[in-house]
Design a protein around this motif. Structure first.
Motif, PDB file in Angstrom:
ATOM      1  N   LYS A 176       0.843  -1.202   0.000  1.00 34.82           N
ATOM      2  CA  LYS A 176       0.000   0.000   0.000  1.00 34.82           C
ATOM      3  C   LYS A 176       0.876   1.250   0.000  1.00 34.82           C
ATOM      4  CE  LYS A 176      -3.890   0.455   2.115  1.00 34.82           C
ATOM      5  NZ  LYS A 176      -4.902   0.330   1.050  1.00 34.82           N
ATOM      6  N   LEU A 177       1.937   1.236   0.789  1.00 42.08           N
ATOM      7  CA  LEU A 177       2.845   2.377   0.830  1.00 42.08           C
ATOM      8  C   LEU A 177       3.578   2.553  -0.497  1.00 42.08           C
ATOM      9  CD1 LEU A 177       4.318   1.914   4.418  1.00 42.08           C
ATOM     10  CD2 LEU A 177       2.843   3.788   3.655  1.00 42.08           C
ATOM     11  N   HIS A 178       4.003   1.444  -1.084  1.00 42.12           N
ATOM     12  CA  HIS A 178       4.699   1.534  -2.366  1.00 42.12           C
ATOM     13  C   HIS A 178       3.784   2.092  -3.451  1.00 42.12           C
ATOM     14  CE1 HIS A 178       6.365  -0.153  -6.212  1.00 42.12           C
ATOM     15  NE2 HIS A 178       7.444   0.405  -5.701  1.00 42.12           N
ATOM     16  N   ASN A 179       2.546   1.626  -3.481  1.00 44.37           N
ATOM     17  CA  ASN A 179       1.584   2.135  -4.460  1.00 44.37           C
ATOM     18  C   ASN A 179       1.285   3.613  -4.240  1.00 44.37           C
ATOM     19  OD1 ASN A 179       1.328  -0.359  -5.738  1.00 44.37           O
ATOM     20  ND2 ASN A 179      -0.377  -1.000  -4.443  1.00 44.37           N
ATOM     21  N   ALA A 180       1.396   4.035  -2.987  1.00 43.47           N
ATOM     22  CA  ALA A 180       1.103   5.432  -2.659  1.00 43.47           C
ATOM     23  C   ALA A 180       2.210   6.381  -3.122  1.00 43.47           C
ATOM     24  CB  ALA A 180       0.887   5.587  -1.155  1.00 43.47           C
ATOM     25  N   VAL A 181       3.432   5.869  -3.285  1.00 44.14           N
ATOM     26  CA  VAL A 181       4.543   6.749  -3.665  1.00 44.14           C
ATOM     27  C   VAL A 181       5.029   6.551  -5.093  1.00 44.14           C
ATOM     28  CG1 VAL A 181       5.394   6.970  -1.304  1.00 44.14           C
ATOM     29  CG2 VAL A 181       6.305   5.155  -2.755  1.00 44.14           C
ATOM     30  N   SER A 206       8.460  -4.028  10.801  1.00 46.47           N
ATOM     31  CA  SER A 206       8.263  -5.172   9.909  1.00 46.47           C
ATOM     32  C   SER A 206       7.838  -4.706   8.522  1.00 46.47           C
ATOM     33  CB  SER A 206       7.201  -6.122  10.482  1.00 46.47           C
ATOM     34  OG  SER A 206       7.641  -6.706  11.684  1.00 46.47           O
ATOM     35  N   ILE A 207       7.004  -3.674   8.474  1.00 43.87           N
ATOM     36  CA  ILE A 207       6.564  -3.119   7.191  1.00 43.87           C
ATOM     37  C   ILE A 207       7.755  -2.540   6.440  1.00 43.87           C
ATOM     38  CG2 ILE A 207       5.177  -1.293   6.130  1.00 43.87           C
ATOM     39  CD1 ILE A 207       3.177  -1.716   8.483  1.00 43.87           C
ATOM     40  N   ARG A 208       8.614  -1.816   7.160  1.00 46.75           N
ATOM     41  CA  ARG A 208       9.818  -1.275   6.546  1.00 46.75           C
ATOM     42  C   ARG A 208      10.692  -2.388   5.974  1.00 46.75           C
ATOM     43  NH1 ARG A 208      12.175   2.505  11.221  1.00 46.75           N
ATOM     44  NH2 ARG A 208      14.037   1.453  10.436  1.00 46.75           N
ATOM     45  N   SER A 209      10.814  -3.476   6.722  1.00 46.85           N
ATOM     46  CA  SER A 209      11.622  -4.610   6.274  1.00 46.85           C
ATOM     47  C   SER A 209      11.050  -5.235   5.001  1.00 46.85           C
ATOM     48  CB  SER A 209      11.700  -5.666   7.383  1.00 46.85           C
ATOM     49  OG  SER A 209      12.395  -6.816   6.953  1.00 46.85           O
ATOM     50  N   GLU A 210       9.725  -5.423   4.970  1.00 46.21           N
ATOM     51  CA  GLU A 210       9.075  -5.978   3.780  1.00 46.21           C
ATOM     52  C   GLU A 210       9.203  -5.043   2.591  1.00 46.21           C
ATOM     53  OE1 GLU A 210       7.682  -8.853   3.085  1.00 46.21           O
ATOM     54  OE2 GLU A 210       7.998  -9.729   5.061  1.00 46.21           O
ATOM     55  N   PHE A 211       9.107  -3.753   2.847  1.00 49.32           N
ATOM     56  CA  PHE A 211       9.238  -2.760   1.777  1.00 49.32           C
ATOM     57  C   PHE A 211      10.611  -2.870   1.121  1.00 49.32           C
ATOM     58  CE2 PHE A 211       9.828   1.298  -0.243  1.00 49.32           C
ATOM     59  CZ  PHE A 211       8.552   1.756  -0.571  1.00 49.32           C
ATOM     60  N   LYS A 212      11.642  -2.933   1.949  1.00 51.49           N
ATOM     61  CA  LYS A 212      13.014  -3.044   1.438  1.00 51.49           C
ATOM     62  C   LYS A 212      13.205  -4.380   0.708  1.00 51.49           C
ATOM     63  CE  LYS A 212      17.411  -1.799   1.122  1.00 51.49           C
ATOM     64  NZ  LYS A 212      18.282  -1.674   2.304  1.00 51.49           N
ATOM     65  N   LYS A 213      12.657  -5.445   1.267  1.00 46.98           N
ATOM     66  CA  LYS A 213      12.808  -6.771   0.668  1.00 46.98           C
ATOM     67  C   LYS A 213      12.129  -6.844  -0.706  1.00 46.98           C
ATOM     68  CE  LYS A 213      11.980 -10.123   3.448  1.00 46.98           C
ATOM     69  NZ  LYS A 213      11.223 -11.087   4.287  1.00 46.98           N
ATOM     70  N   CYS A 214      10.948  -6.256  -0.812  1.00 46.81           N
ATOM     71  CA  CYS A 214      10.173  -6.358  -2.045  1.00 46.81           C
ATOM     72  C   CYS A 214      10.616  -5.382  -3.130  1.00 46.81           C
ATOM     73  CB  CYS A 214       8.694  -6.139  -1.754  1.00 46.81           C
ATOM     74  SG  CYS A 214       7.920  -7.428  -0.745  1.00 46.81           S
ATOM     75  N   HIS A 215      11.135  -4.225  -2.725  1.00 45.00           N
ATOM     76  CA  HIS A 215      11.391  -3.171  -3.711  1.00 45.00           C
ATOM     77  C   HIS A 215      12.847  -2.717  -3.791  1.00 45.00           C
ATOM     78  CE1 HIS A 215       7.115  -3.031  -4.331  1.00 45.00           C
ATOM     79  NE2 HIS A 215       6.938  -2.911  -3.034  1.00 45.00           N
ATOM     80  N   GLY A 216      13.704  -3.305  -2.973  1.00 46.39           N
ATOM     81  CA  GLY A 216      15.124  -3.035  -3.088  1.00 46.39           C
ATOM     82  C   GLY A 216      15.568  -1.672  -2.604  1.00 46.39           C
ATOM     83  N   LYS A 217      14.690  -0.917  -2.015  1.00 49.11           N
ATOM     84  CA  LYS A 217      15.046   0.389  -1.454  1.00 49.11           C
ATOM     85  C   LYS A 217      14.199   0.602  -0.212  1.00 49.11           C
ATOM     86  CE  LYS A 217      12.016   2.410  -4.952  1.00 49.11           C
ATOM     87  NZ  LYS A 217      11.943   3.362  -6.085  1.00 49.11           N
ATOM     88  N   SER A 218      14.672   1.466   0.641  1.00 49.11           N
ATOM     89  CA  SER A 218      14.001   1.638   1.920  1.00 49.11           C
ATOM     90  C   SER A 218      12.803   2.575   1.805  1.00 49.11           C
ATOM     91  CB  SER A 218      14.970   2.181   2.970  1.00 49.11           C
ATOM     92  OG  SER A 218      15.248   3.548   2.723  1.00 49.11           O
ATOM     93  N   LEU A 219      11.860   2.401   2.702  1.00 45.53           N
ATOM     94  CA  LEU A 219      10.713   3.299   2.774  1.00 45.53           C
ATOM     95  C   LEU A 219      11.180   4.708   3.086  1.00 45.53           C
ATOM     96  CD1 LEU A 219       7.690   3.943   2.933  1.00 45.53           C
ATOM     97  CD2 LEU A 219       7.720   3.105   5.307  1.00 45.53           C
ATOM     98  N   TYR A 220      12.146   4.825   3.993  1.00 45.34           N
ATOM     99  CA  TYR A 220      12.655   6.138   4.393  1.00 45.34           C
ATOM    100  C   TYR A 220      13.208   6.900   3.184  1.00 45.34           C
ATOM    101  CZ  TYR A 220      14.736   9.475   7.723  1.00 45.34           C
ATOM    102  OH  TYR A 220      15.046  10.588   8.451  1.00 45.34           O
ATOM    103  N   SER A 221      13.982   6.209   2.351  1.00 37.13           N
ATOM    104  CA  SER A 221      14.551   6.845   1.163  1.00 37.13           C
ATOM    105  C   SER A 221      13.466   7.270   0.184  1.00 37.13           C
ATOM    106  CB  SER A 221      15.523   5.885   0.464  1.00 37.13           C
ATOM    107  OG  SER A 221      16.651   5.628   1.263  1.00 37.13           O
ATOM    108  N   CYS A 222      12.456   6.429   0.030  1.00 32.40           N
ATOM    109  CA  CYS A 222      11.356   6.770  -0.874  1.00 32.40           C
ATOM    110  C   CYS A 222      10.614   8.014  -0.400  1.00 32.40           C
ATOM    111  CB  CYS A 222      10.376   5.605  -0.983  1.00 32.40           C
ATOM    112  SG  CYS A 222      10.992   4.240  -1.986  1.00 32.40           S
ATOM    113  N   LEU A 223      10.403   8.107   0.893  1.00 30.84           N
ATOM    114  CA  LEU A 223       9.727   9.283   1.434  1.00 30.84           C
ATOM    115  C   LEU A 223      10.573  10.537   1.229  1.00 30.84           C
ATOM    116  CD1 LEU A 223       8.322   7.815   4.785  1.00 30.84           C
ATOM    117  CD2 LEU A 223       7.058   8.274   2.676  1.00 30.84           C
ATOM    118  N   GLN A 224      11.896  10.393   1.340  1.00 32.16           N
ATOM    119  CA  GLN A 224      12.789  11.531   1.122  1.00 32.16           C
ATOM    120  C   GLN A 224      12.698  12.027  -0.321  1.00 32.16           C
ATOM    121  OE1 GLN A 224      16.506   9.749   2.567  1.00 32.16           O
ATOM    122  NE2 GLN A 224      16.586  11.335   4.154  1.00 32.16           N
TER     123      GLN A 224
END
Length: 310
Positions: free
Chosen positions: A243-248, A272-290
């Motif tokens: 959901k977060l990935h689709n949002a960004v 855990s969500i952050r970990s799954e985000f990195k695992k699935c998309h190869g980049k961190s949620l934090y970096s995507c938000l930046q």
């Protein structure tokens, strides 16, 4: 100053506040959340700071962020009640949010959310759901709102797994819609752990993923709700990571989804969500938000996310 695509500075505090009743009321200590109880919490003081920060010619973004990103759900809900009483700002929802909340909260959490809704709006949430939705989507939401999902006992019932898998494959045709109602009943009453095993058995026995059959049996919002249930039961952190990935991804950001998920999961499983985000998309949620957000809006989301995942 732009806070993010589609998010102006006046709506920042209100949008975050509007998601607070959706946050889970689970103690932060010992969880995989990023927010812990604020020591020396004083609701009246916080409301005063927020009010002073919002009114006037310019918003004090630093003061807003300091309060909203450093209080637990329970503390923020106290702030919300007092803040609403002073400002008369109501809260709304949408179909995506409604589906997400009803699909991913425990029975106890649902009771708390619906009680808050009834107290705040002086209305019966189930009646409002029935009035505002229709078809299978309405039946799914009403079934979820009853909070009858079984708890995982740790005991694997192989007979029930086989029984449910067969019921999904051949739910009978004694009356119109019997098959869909069987799917809704199983999806809204069985524990996520049990359902995950049923999905595996269904694939093993019939060569299909349950999502494939959902797309054949359901349409529109009903299909969306059933797919959300299946995804959440398979892997809740991954469900929220997607959901977060689709949002960004793509042009613009879905601000409401970003705020809702980061606020509501910050005390339970955001790590855990952050970990799954990195695992699935190869980049961190934090970096995507930046990259995808900016200004004080970005600061608010990064404060909830907390840290980079290397």
């Amino acid at each position: 100053m732009l806070l993010g695509d589609g998010m102006d500075r006046r709506s920042l505090a209100h949008e975050i506040l509007s998601q607070l009743p959706l946050a889970q009321q689970t103690a932060a200590w010992g969880t995989l959340g990023t927010i812990k109880p604020y020591l020396g919490f004083d609701v009246e003081s916080d409301v005063q700071h927020l009010t002073e920060a919002i009114v006037g010619n310019g918003a004090d973004h630093g003061a807003i962020l300091d309060v909203l990103t450093n209080r637990t759900s329970a503390q923020r809900q106290q702030i919300t009640k007092v803040f609403q009483a002073l400002t008369k700002q109501g809260m709304g929802t949408d179909e995506d949010a409604l589906t997400e909340i009803l699909s991913t909260r425990s029975n106890q959490q649902l009771r708390e959310i619906l009680a808050f809704y009834q107290q705040d709006f002086k209305a019966d949430p189930e009646k409002d759901i029935a009035l505002e939705t229709s078809g299978w989507f309405k039946e799914i939401l009403l079934a979820l709102a009853k909070g009858k999902r079984e708890r995982d006992t740790g005991i694997i019932d192989y007979a029930l797994i086989q029984q449910d898998a067969e019921a999904l494959a051949d739910p009978g045709a004694s009356s119109e819609g019997a098959g869909e109602r069987t799917w809704i009943s199983i999806f809204t009453q069985r524990s996520p752990e049990h359902l995950s095993r049923v999905f595996s058995q269904y694939r093993k026995s019939h060569g299909l993923e349950v999502e494939e059959t959902i797309c054949k049996r359901f349409r529109g919002d009903g299909q969306m709700a059933m797919l959300a249930l299946a995804s959440a039961c398979r892997n809740t952190p991954r469900y929220f990571a997607e959901k977060l990935h689709n949002a960004v991804k793509g042009p613009g950001t879905d601000d409401k989804v970003l705020i809702r998920v980061l606020v509501s999961r910050s005390e339970t499983d955001l790590l855990s969500i952050r970990s799954e985000f990195k695992k699935c998309h190869g980049k961190s949620l934090y970096s995507c938000l930046q990259v995808e957000t900016r200004g004080d809006y970005q600061a608010a989301l990064l404060a909830l996310c907390r840290a980079e995942d290397l």
